[in-house]
Enzyme design. Structure first.
Site, mmCIF file in Angstrom:
data_model
loop_
_atom_site.group_PDB
_atom_site.id
_atom_site.type_symbol
_atom_site.label_atom_id
_atom_site.label_comp_id
_atom_site.label_asym_id
_atom_site.label_seq_id
_atom_site.Cartn_x
_atom_site.Cartn_y
_atom_site.Cartn_z
ATOM 1 N N GLU A 271 28.041 -108.013 3.321
ATOM 2 C CA GLU A 271 26.874 -107.743 2.470
ATOM 3 C C GLU A 271 25.611 -108.345 3.069
ATOM 4 O O GLU A 271 25.611 -109.499 3.521
ATOM 5 C CB GLU A 271 27.112 -108.339 1.071
ATOM 6 N N SER B 86 29.530 -108.983 -10.120
ATOM 7 C CA SER B 86 28.183 -108.474 -10.400
ATOM 8 C C SER B 86 28.087 -108.018 -11.856
ATOM 9 O O SER B 86 26.988 -107.822 -12.366
ATOM 10 C CB SER B 86 27.829 -107.324 -9.448
#
Ligand code: KIV
Length: 281
Positions: free
Chosen positions: A181, A45
């Site tokens: 997730e 990320s």
């Protein structure tokens, strides 16, 4: 606090909730370690939070190594898991070469990779060489094009069944933990109860064994937030306010003041003036 080992991490399942946080640089790592967070994830990320890419797909091994080294310097006493970026684990040989590089060059304690049964051979190759592996199922950002965007996964009976099967296969392959997730809370709770290693949720409800958040989302540094991300501080406002005050102080010449400046003695100054012909200030 002493650094958590992989067996200790696994043994936390069923004993207490586990905290994970992403970090991408030295100061963030220091702050996360100061807060006694169990595990730091150097997530890919970083491509979006730190490098400004639209997706995580452009992130390279060199990016991961560069940022992980800074994180390790900032948090020498915290377990550090590093993401294997897009395409770096396409074959078991790739996974081994790149996972091994992260362990050897950055002193990572483990690596994380996205995907279900397709990545089992890569997981097995890493585990065989004693490289701890964390799995990642559900909304897997490296598959953004296949998913058609960052969409909640495992909402139909068939895809829930598939996710459960993937979780069991990854566990059998030897993952030390599993990030879940962007999936419905009851799916995450069911998977958590069905496997023997800790599940770490992000947008997966409170039934997981632990939680992970992106540093910028957790502290209110991002410009927008997914539904699941709770900002526990409003650092964006604090920082913009501080920077605005700085600009105003520069413009009004109230910064720097006398205490914030260095001085030369009157005697040395007179001496200097005597040495030079040019007396213009
Ligand atoms: O890259 C990342 O930060 C991650 C977390 C969001 C789990 O994979």
């Amino acid at each position: 606090m002493p650094k958590l080992t992989v067996p200790e991490l696994i043994a936390l399942k069923g004993h207490r909730p586990i905290s994970w946080m992403t970090a991408y640089d030295y100061i963030q790592a220091q702050l996360v370690e100061a807060a006694n967070i169990d595990v730091i994830l150097v997530g890919d990320s970083l491509g979006m939070t730190t490098l400004g890419f639209d997706t995580t797909l452009p992130v390279t091994m060199d990016h991961m190594v560069h940022h992980s080294l800074a994180v390790r310097r900032g948090a020498p006493h915290t377990m550090m898991v590093v993401d294997l970026p897009f395409l770096s684990f396409a074959t078991p040989a790739d996974a081994l070469r790149h996972g091994g590089r992260l362990i050897q060059e950055t002193a990572a304690d483990g690596v994380k990779l996205e995907g279900g049964s397709a990545v089992v051979p890569a997981v097995e190759a890493l585990v065989k060489e004693s490289i701890p592996v964390i799995g990642h199922l559900g909304l897997t950002p490296q598959s953004v094009h296949r998913m058609g965007g960052y969409k909640v996964q495992a909402r139909s009976a068939h895809t829930i069944h598939q996710l459960l099967d993937d979780a069991k296969r990854l566990t059998d392959a030897g993952v030390a933990a599993l990030v879940l997730e962007g999936i419905p809370d009851r799916v995450a709770t069911f998977v958590t109860d069905a496997i023997t290693v800790p599940t770490i949720g992000i947008g997966a409800g409170k039934g997981c064994d632990g939680q992970v958040l992106v540093f910028h989302d957790c502290l209110g540094l991002s410009s927008g937030y997914p539904k699941f991300a709770r900002p526990f501080a409003d650092l964006r406002t604090v920082i913009v306010d501080g920077l605005t005050q700085y600009r105003e102080a520069v413009e009004s010449r109230s910064f720097p003041n006398d205490q914030e400046s260095y001085h030369v003695t009157e005697r040395e100054w007179e001496h200097f003036l005597a040495l030079t012909d040019d007396h213009t200030p």
